[in-house]
Design an enzyme around this catalytic site. Structure first.
Site, mmCIF file in Angstrom:
data_model
loop_
_atom_site.group_PDB
_atom_site.id
_atom_site.type_symbol
_atom_site.label_atom_id
_atom_site.label_comp_id
_atom_site.label_asym_id
_atom_site.label_seq_id
_atom_site.Cartn_x
_atom_site.Cartn_y
_atom_site.Cartn_z
ATOM 1 N N TYR A 125 10.238 -1.457 2.001
ATOM 2 C CA TYR A 125 10.264 -0.437 3.049
ATOM 3 C C TYR A 125 10.631 0.923 2.454
ATOM 4 O O TYR A 125 9.835 1.836 2.433
ATOM 5 C CB TYR A 125 11.282 -0.827 4.135
ATOM 6 C CG TYR A 125 10.724 -1.648 5.266
ATOM 7 C CD1 TYR A 125 9.625 -2.480 5.080
ATOM 8 C CD2 TYR A 125 11.305 -1.618 6.520
ATOM 9 C CE1 TYR A 125 9.121 -3.240 6.116
ATOM 10 C CE2 TYR A 125 10.805 -2.379 7.571
ATOM 11 C CZ TYR A 125 9.713 -3.189 7.361
ATOM 12 O OH TYR A 125 9.213 -3.929 8.397
ATOM 13 N N GLU A 241 16.504 -6.934 11.719
ATOM 14 C CA GLU A 241 17.384 -6.503 10.642
ATOM 15 C C GLU A 241 18.670 -5.908 11.198
ATOM 16 O O GLU A 241 19.755 -6.173 10.702
ATOM 17 C CB GLU A 241 16.671 -5.486 9.752
ATOM 18 C CG GLU A 241 17.505 -5.059 8.551
ATOM 19 C CD GLU A 241 16.770 -4.086 7.648
ATOM 20 O OE1 GLU A 241 16.905 -4.207 6.428
ATOM 21 O OE2 GLU A 241 16.075 -3.194 8.160
#
Length: 380
Positions: A125, A241
């Site tokens: 990411y 997350e």
């Protein structure tokens, strides 16, 4: 065995007995670092064979299907037994996204290999210019002749040294809003054109790293979800997350170590220290209640919403306050022990590890912005 129908007490007793009898001694109470795959593989596979590896997956996909209450019990017993973090990017991040958005072929291909340990996952990411502002990413995936050609760089990837695969966000369309034109793609890290470099942290650990992609060819079928619509999947994964990083696991583990030290040294008898310790414990109990609430929302299919950002702030800042008190209590002993081969307290290392906790997974300043704008509706 139907864990959902068990009472909380019976479920806790079941976990506690199994962990006491089966967790390898060399893995217990590892405050200094995350054990490498070679060290934790046997325990990972033991949990897999027991069916206890993926507590948050539905049972039809090989998980335990736990509700939020029992998930908290599971994590609290993990921490109580001193069990370290496993290679969990596939378990807690990618797995739920594939279950929700993946094709049947992707589920059949990847989910069993996560559970078997054949695939170890890292997350692609963050980038040098796209950390908390993730939509600013520059890695590209150009579609050509039925393949993606990936170029760019990913940074701060956990477990990179042993990872076999990575899920990435890459720009597949330009000339649109920066949140648009992004796709969610699975990459085999054995592909030609990939270079990895590990990064040593302030605590002396090297479980982070960066990856460089140089004309890496990726099959089109590795696209998860619709082309150019990876931002929606990314938000889903960030939801998982933030729920995971907002769990009580980290501060609970730290408080357990602080408690053990305080009891053995008698420092908790001091009224001033006892008062500070009690406040931290109450903060953690409140966070556990909030975590249970968000977990129930996610389990019911309602989604957790932007207000879940409060958990990440709560968890990491509580962790820092516990680490601060622990280092203060150990004093010179904690600092000197850090440089020894056998650190009996782990206080300074815990302090080092607690510093970046408020930065990763979206820094706490960004989480507060989300809460201000999207929950409290304050002006920009």
């Amino acid at each position: 065995m139907n864990w959902i129908e068990m009472t909380d007490e019976a479920f806790r007793d079941l976990l506690r007995a199994f962990f006491a009898a089966n967790v390898p001694s060399h893995l217990r109470n590892h405050p200094h670092r995350i054990p490498r795959w070679a060290e934790s593989k046997d325990w990972y596979l033991t949990l897999a064979s027991k069916g206890w590896l993926a507590p948050n997956w539905p049972r039809e996909h090989g998980g335990m299907g736990l509700d939020a209450g029992k998930l908290l019990i599971y994590f609290s017993e993990i921490e109580r037994a001193g069990i370290p973090r496993l290679y969990d990017m596939g378990l807690y991040m990618l797995g739920p996204v594939l279950i929700r958005h993946g094709t049947e072929e992707q589920k059949q291909t990847y989910l069993p290999k996560i559970l078997s340990g054949k695939h170890l996952w890292a997350q692609g990411y963050s980038e040098p210019e796209a950390g908390s502002d993730l939509a600013n990413l520059r890695t590209t995936a150009t579609l050509k002749d039925g393949e993606f050609i990936v170029n760019g760089q990913k940074l701060w990837s956990t477990f990179l040294d042993d990872a076999t695969h990575m899920y990435i966000l890459a720009r597949t369309k330009t000339g649109t809003r920066k949140q648009e034109g992004i796709s969610f793609i699975i990459v085999d890290l054995a592909s030609p054109g990939i270079t990895r470099r590990l990064i040593k942290t302030l605590a002396g650990q090297d479980e982070l790293g960066e990856v460089f992609f140089d004309n890496v060819r990726v099959p089109y079928e590795n696209l998860v979800g619709p082309l150019h619509n990876g931002w929606g999947l990314a938000k889903d994964l960030l939801e998982f997350e933030r729920l995971n990083n907002g769990s009580p696991k980290l501060p609970l583990s730290a408080l357990n170590l602080l408690t053990a030290y305080g009891v053995s040294n008698g420092v908790l008898q001091d009224p001033w220290i006892s008062s500070r310790f009690t406040q931290l414990r109450m903060d953690l109990e409140d966070q556990i209640t909030a975590y249970r609430y968000f977990g129930e929302r996610l389990k019911s299919g309602k989604g957790v919403g932007p207000e879940v950002s409060i958990l990440k702030v709560w968890s990491t800042e509580t962790f820092q306050r516990i680490a601060d008190l622990f280092l203060e209590l150990t004093g010179e002993e904690g600092i000197e022990a850090y440089w020894s081969d056998d650190d009996p307290t782990g206080a300074l290392r815990m302090f080092f590890n607690s510093r970046p906790a408020t930065i990763y997974a979206g820094c706490n300043e960004v989480q507060r912005d989300i809460l201000a704008k999207r929950v409290l509706q304050l002006p920009g």
